[in-house]
Scaffold this motif. Structure first.
Motif, short mmCIF file in Angstrom:
data_model
loop_
_atom_site.label_atom_id
_atom_site.label_comp_id
_atom_site.label_asym_id
_atom_site.label_seq_id
_atom_site.Cartn_x
_atom_site.Cartn_y
_atom_site.Cartn_z
N SER A 1 2.57 -15.69 -3.43
CA SER A 1 1.23 -15.83 -2.66
C SER A 1 0.82 -17.16 -2.49
N ASN A 2 0.87 -17.77 -3.73
CA ASN A 2 0.27 -19.43 -3.68
C ASN A 2 1.43 -20.31 -2.79
N VAL B 1 -6.14 -5.60 -9.76
CA VAL B 1 -6.79 -6.94 -10.10
C VAL B 1 -6.37 -8.22 -9.26
N LEU B 2 -5.06 -8.38 -9.03
CA LEU B 2 -4.41 -9.49 -8.28
C LEU B 2 -4.98 -9.25 -6.81
N GLY B 3 -5.18 -7.90 -6.20
CA GLY B 3 -5.41 -7.77 -4.87
C GLY B 3 -7.09 -8.11 -4.98
N GLN B 4 -7.68 -8.05 -5.82
CA GLN B 4 -9.00 -8.71 -5.85
C GLN B 4 -9.28 -10.01 -6.00
N ASP C 1 -6.48 -11.98 0.67
CA ASP C 1 -5.91 -12.17 2.00
C ASP C 1 -4.20 -11.64 1.47
N LEU C 2 -3.79 -11.14 0.49
CA LEU C 2 -2.61 -10.90 0.02
C LEU C 2 -2.49 -9.28 0.35
#
Length: 294
Positions: free
Chosen positions: A157-158, A204-207, A211-212
């Protein structure tokens, strides 16, 4: 009047920005970039060993199965050609950043990819499936493997990835190779712990990265459904391996498992179909622009 003009200008900027973002989100998936282990390997280890492993026959052209694997069936459903699959998965890979001989772990695969790509394709679908080998090779806590999978997704994602498909683990204690062993119960518990931790961590990652877009292939539920209701999937044997001592059974299409760990190509096709359905359901901005229909 000046305030009105400024307000109109800001509204236009907001509108154009929304249009741009909308256009980006609705671009069709035009590539699969795959990271993981033998469940997704389409010949990486085979090429690295000059065709020595996995042996052909009984394995099919570098796949750990008797035919094509699920990412290839998924590519078919997305109308993607072989040239549009960029596969970095290695049979035997763990989730770690280490390399075991010729085999880099998941984090190492992703690291090598991001280091050699100054910018990544934002309209590709990035596939991540790993963790099984950690537990099959003796890891007895799910914390680190789950962390590694999440770190791999975050790194992609980064680097610019916008769409990710991640799979959870089938019940590792109920494979032909593990079902009747002393480790079966602990592998059942580890699978459950991994999948629960993965689900929480993905939320948690989605929060953290709204945009991912993340779709989840629930391989665990699919395997369990096939084992509980084999006839609905065309299977007559969901407990034994089709191939034993380099000899294959007569009707592999009726088996869930090709060997002690890996599914048959018939099972892989079902996984590919389920993955396609997960994309349509969980990546709604892409559902209308997939190259094929459900």
């Amino acid at each position: 009047m000046r305030k009105i003009i400024v307000a109109i200008a800001l509204a236009l900027v907001t509108f154009m920005t929304a249009l741009t973002l909308s256009a980006q989100r609705f671009e069709p998936i035009d590539q699969l970039v795959v990271f993981g282990d033998s469940l997704s390997d389409t010949g990486t280890v085979f090429r690295a060993t000059n065709g020595a492993y996995p042996p052909n026959p009984p394995y099919f052209q570098g796949r750990y199965s008797n035919g094509r694997v699920w990412v290839e069936y998924l590519a078919d459903r997305l109308s993607l050609s072989t040239s549009q699959i960029d596969n970095h998965a290695y049979g035997g890979a763990t989730s770690s950043s280490y390399s075991n001989g010729l085999v880099p772990g998941l984090l190492r695969q992703v690291q090598s990819f991001t280091q050699t790509h100054s910018s990544v394709n934002s309209t590709a679908l990035y596939v991540v499936w790993a963790g099984a080998n950690d537990y099959l090779q003796g890891v007895n806590d799910a914390t680190t493997p789950v962390k590694n999978v999440i770190e791999a997704i975050a790194s992609l994602s980064n680097a610019g990835a916008k769409r990710v498909l991640v799979a959870n683990l089938p019940n590792l204690g109920q494979l032909p190779a593990t079902r009747n062993t002393a480790n079966s119960a602990s592998l059942v518990a580890l699978t459950q712990s991994h999948n629960q931790g993965l689900r929480r961590s993905l939320k948690v990652l989605g929060q953290q990265q709204p945009d991912l877009e993340i779709a989840v292939l629930d391989a665990n539920a699919l395997y369990q459904e096939a084992i509980t209701h084999p006839a609905e999937f065309g299977f007559t044997n969901v407990t034994n391996a089709c191939v034993s001592s380099s000899r294959a059974c007569d009707q592999p299409q009726q088996f869930l498992f090709w060997d002690g760990i890996h599914p048959t190509t018939a099972a892989h096709q079902i996984l590919g179909e389920q993955a396609f359905a997960a994309i349509a359901e969980h990546l709604p901005s892409n559902a209308g622009v997939l190259h094929t229909k459900l």
